[in-house]
Design an enzyme around this catalytic site. Structure first.
Site: not given
Length: 705
Positions: A565, A680
């Protein structure tokens, strides 16, 4: 990439038109997915055919599926609720038990929902996203489920007595957003979700919140609050504390920029008059305010990073006389604050090591200061807390009890869960050890150290090192350096059976860098690496890499970096900005195209962190940490593995796809794998998570071992 001076065309528009790899942003486009499948096949051929890969995968999966894991629970009424996955429950079961049963070695669980069975019955790869139980009856719940792990989910009303979804009950269609109870009878909910044109922000989150009454159409639910389209999101929550029931609306303009309103009778809104960067909290008669910046009010200046308190009623009446419950120092920050029925427990980081204090406010309307004392962890009954470990606390039931969940975890110390009870003075009256992880790997000969290094501007940066002693008797050791450095997130010690089995037990050194951009030293540590100062986070990480070499732990050929991320953006900048320091890079669900990021999925919500690339003045500094634009076809780069997920609706998979394609076209050593599920987090099941982790470790061992 050449920028434009045309005032009618933003840099992002020009870039996507000129980007030869822009077609890879079509998430489920046939051509893009064909490219993904080809890269996946190459990655599997290169990484999954060795006996070591299979040993890595099965070792990690054994940890993830272990029935010896600690079943983390939350108390709701008379029950303790848990969500559990293992080899027999791939997508998991939601279940509950009693305190008496939980205290036994083999608790008896009442299964409320089998997500695997639901997924099979409905033909949808559901991923559990949590539940909100109705208080005070505890007979209903609002359950959220996601397709394949994406942030977008749906919410359905569930009957905890019949263990079935409520026919014609509340149901929120799939969207980013949420739903929560708005009354104690379960007849109304607050819902913030996509209800049609104009109801979502440019960041892709709900712009409005509505109060929805049972039996009425969602479209007719009256709006409680509406923000601007350029806001981040709007939510509403109900405080269910008996005798203090009240409702709040939170309008988030951006990260670290929000307004909190008390929702009164007839829909009247009263803004809590605190700085928009602050975090207010209300518990019973008290208001606390955690500051991110200095605040001058009523003739006093309170420092950023401080925690303040005052009586809520006095504050609403205009009083601004606060008591300072915590003030930061050069080495400390506030990691958390947890209310019990009569106390507030502070978790303070001192050079990234926890210490805890119990604060007791004056009772009723009595004046006087808050009393404080160190929290006694009861080592005689709990066992000595390991050095350089993480200690976390949370209230068992802040409405009724002065009891805490106490969790300790270290790199080499398996996690333990205990219950700690306090008396009226805040003294510990008992610590009950409830559960502990088994040792998932042999830590014999391993130890943990903390080191400090000076970054380019002289800032002292800490990092943790897990290694053998001596570290590298036969030469430089394969070393994995991990970091994050963003969004005020702290990287603390913690037990990982996967890292232990796959890296440490096989002779690797593991390092965690506490770089700026994180929260290890509070808001100032985070703010030091925002926007035009982003380079400081990367300089810090590079300084740790150099120090590992200078101290003889490793050398660049044996040093790898891993991040996901925002951490993917971090290691992307190591790849393009410091390639000489590393022998391999693992870049997971990353941001990489920083000119396009604010136009992709949730990217607009992060402009407070990185800046606005559509503003030419801000693009001047953003382009200095945009790895996609910094790739030089003539430069030498270490081997890199990119991983992402097709179902990631937070960080667009186009970042990893385009970066891989661009570097492959330049003839670089690139491996790319995209999981079709996972959101994610990169994986929707333990099996997928084990596969993805094993890919990374196999890649690192091939390149560094």
């Amino acid at each position: 990439m050449t920028s434009t001076t045309d005032p009618d065309r933003s840099p992002a528009t020009v870039t996507v038109a000129a980007d030869p790899y822009g077609w890879l942003e079509d998430v489920e486009g046939e051509e893009a997915l064909a490219w993904v499948r080809a890269r996946n096949a190459e990655a599997e051929s290169a990484l999954t055919t060795s006996p070591r890969f299979e040993a890595l995968r099965t070792g990690i999966l054994e940890v993830l599926d272990s029935t010896a894991k600690i079943p983390g629970v939350v108390q709701r009424g008379a029950h303790l609720y848990n969500f559990w996955t293992d080899a027999d429950h791939v997508r998991g079961v939601w279940r509950r038990t009693t305190w008496a049963s939980y205290r036994t070695a083999e608790p008896e669980w009442e299964v409320l929902m089998d997500v695997d069975a639901l997924a099979a019955a409905e033909g949808v790869g559901w991923v559990w996203h949590g539940a909100r139980v109705l208080r005070p009856s505890f007979t209903r719940a609002l359950v959220s489920l996601s397709r394949g792990g994406s942030d977008a989910d749906e919410t359905r009303e569930f009957d905890l007595v019949t263990k079935t979804f409520v026919a014609d009950g509340f149901r929120r269609p799939e969207s980013k957003g949420g739903m929560g109870w708005a009354d104690g009878a379960g007849e109304e909910v607050f819902v913030y979700t996509d209800v049609g044109d104009g109801s979502m922000t440019t960041s892709g989150y709900p712009r409005t919140v509505r109060r929805w009454r049972r039996g009425t159409p969602l479209a007719e639910a009256p709006e409680v609050f509406g923000g601007e389209r350029t806001d981040l999101s709007v939510v509403a929550v109900r405080d269910t504390t008996p005798g203090f029931e009240r409702d709040f609306v939170v309008r988030s303009r951006a990260f670290y920029d929000s307004d909190t309103y008390l929702l009164g009778a007839g829909g009247a809104l009263t803004r809590l008059d605190v700085p928009r960067s602050a975090e207010p909290g209300v518990q019973r008669e008290w208001l606390t305010v955690e500051l991110r910046e200095d605040w001058e009010v009523a003739g006093r200046t309170y420092p950023g990073g401080a925690l303040l308190a005052t009586r809520f009623a006095d504050f609403l009446a205009g009083d601004r006389d606060f008591e300072v419950l915590y003030a930061p120092t050069a080495t400390t920050s506030l990691a958390g604050a947890s209310w019990t029925r009569h106390h507030l427990v502070l978790n303070i980081l001192d050079d990234v090591t926890n210490r805890l204090e119990v604060l007791t406010p004056p009772a009723g309307a009595a004046p006087g200061p808050w009393r404080r004392r160190p929290l006694d962890l009861g080592e005689a009954t709990h066992g000595a807390v390991p050095a350089l470990a993480t200690i976390a606390v949370g209230a068992v039931d802040p409405d009724e009890e002065d009891a805490l969940w106490l969790t300790t975890s270290g790199f080499l110390s398996p996690t333990t869960l205990s219950r700690l009870d306090l008396d009226a003075d805040g003294a510990t009256v008992g610590v009950e050890r409830l559960k502990s992880l088994p040792a998932f790997f042999d830590a014999t000969g391993l130890h943990v150290e903390q080191h400090f290094v000076r970054s380019d501007d002289g800032t002292r940066v800490p990092y943790f090192q897990v290694s053998r002693e001596p570290v590298a008797p036969g030469g430089p050791a394969p070393t994995l350096l991990a970091g994050y450095g963003g969004f005020e997130v702290s990287r603390l010690p913690g037990y990982s059976g996967g890292v232990g089995r796959s890296w440490l037990a096989r002779g690797g050194v593991y390092v965690v860098a506490n770089i700026r951009g994180g929260g290890e030293y509070g808001p100032r540590w985070h703010q030091a690496a925002l926007r035009e100062h982003r380079h400081r986070a990367y300089e810090d990480f590079a300084a740790v890499a150099r120090d590992l070499v200078a101290r003889g732990v490793t050398d660049p050929a044996h040093l790898g970096a891993q991040g996901g991320s925002n951490g993917g953006l971090l290691v992307g900048n190591m790849l393009t900005g410091y390639p000489e320091l590393f022998g391999a890079i693992v870049c997971q669900v990353p941001l990489l195209d920083m000119r396009r990021y604010s136009h992709l999925l949730a990217g607009a919500s992060w402009m407070a962190e990185y800046g606005d690339p559509d503003d030419p003045r801000q693009w001047e500094y953003i382009q200095t940490f945009s790895p996609y634009h910094l790739v030089d076809p003539a430069a030498a780069y270490p081997p890199v593995l990119f991983t992402t997920s097709t179902r990631d609706d937070r960080v667009h998979p186009g970042h990893a796809r385009k970066m891989a394609a661009k570097m492959l076209a330049a003839g670089k050593d690139v491996t790319s794998f995209e999981n079709l599920e996972g959101g994610h987090g990169g994986a929707a099941t333990n099996a997928q998570a084990a596969f993805m982790q094993a890919l990374a470790f196999e890649f690192l061992w091939q390149r560094l071992g």
